[in-house]
Design a protein around this motif. Structure first.
Motif, PDB file in Angstrom:
ATOM      1  N   UNK A 186       0.709  -1.270   0.149  1.00  0.00           N
ATOM      2  CA  UNK A 186      -0.096  -0.154   0.098  1.00  0.00           C
ATOM      3  C   UNK A 186       0.804   1.285  -0.135  1.00  0.00           C
ATOM      4  N   UNK A 187       2.131   1.000  -0.179  1.00  0.00           N
ATOM      5  CA  UNK A 187       3.134   2.404   0.401  1.00  0.00           C
ATOM      6  C   UNK A 187       3.435   2.712  -1.197  1.00  0.00           C
ATOM      7  N   UNK A 188       4.121   4.011  -1.457  1.00  0.00           N
ATOM      8  CA  UNK A 188       4.717   4.439  -2.603  1.00  0.00           C
ATOM      9  C   UNK A 188       5.330   3.501  -3.227  1.00  0.00           C
ATOM     10  N   UNK A 189       5.430   3.474  -4.391  1.00  0.00           N
ATOM     11  CA  UNK A 189       6.263   2.682  -5.479  1.00  0.00           C
ATOM     12  C   UNK A 189       7.671   2.568  -5.172  1.00  0.00           C
ATOM     13  N   UNK A 190       8.181   4.059  -5.054  1.00  0.00           N
ATOM     14  CA  UNK A 190       9.558   4.309  -4.787  1.00  0.00           C
ATOM     15  C   UNK A 190       9.912   3.537  -3.356  1.00  0.00           C
TER      16      UNK A 190
END
Length: 88
Positions: A39-43
């Motif tokens: 669920x986090x940012x792709x980076x």
């Protein structure tokens, strides 16, 4: 990331990505992240998440993660004795 991790990720990623040639790399990584319930940012997506998800992607839902399966004991007593070094 160490060289062996890069090689492992590429070896796992290549055959799976070939199954969906219409997706570019970022789209495919986003799809993997969604499948892994990330669920986090792709980076912030780690190589560990990708590696374990790719290893388990086509396996049975009840199958144990390979890194955990090698340390699994069938009964609690054996697990405790092994952890305390009483049995090998």
């Amino acid at each position: 990331m160490k060289t062996h991790r890069v090689n492992e990720l590429i070896e796992l990623l290549h055959p799976e990505w070939q199954k969906e040639p219409d997706l570019n790399l970022v789209e495919f990584l986003l799809k993997l992240a969604e499948e892994a319930k990330y669920e986090g940012k792709l980076e912030a997506l780690t190589d560990d998440v990708l590696i374990y998800h790719l290893k388990m992607r086509n396996s049975d839902k009840e199958e144990m993660i390979p890194g955990i399966a090698k340390d699994c004991e069938d009964d609690f007593k054996t697990a405790i004795l092994r952890a305390r070094g009483i049995i090998k």
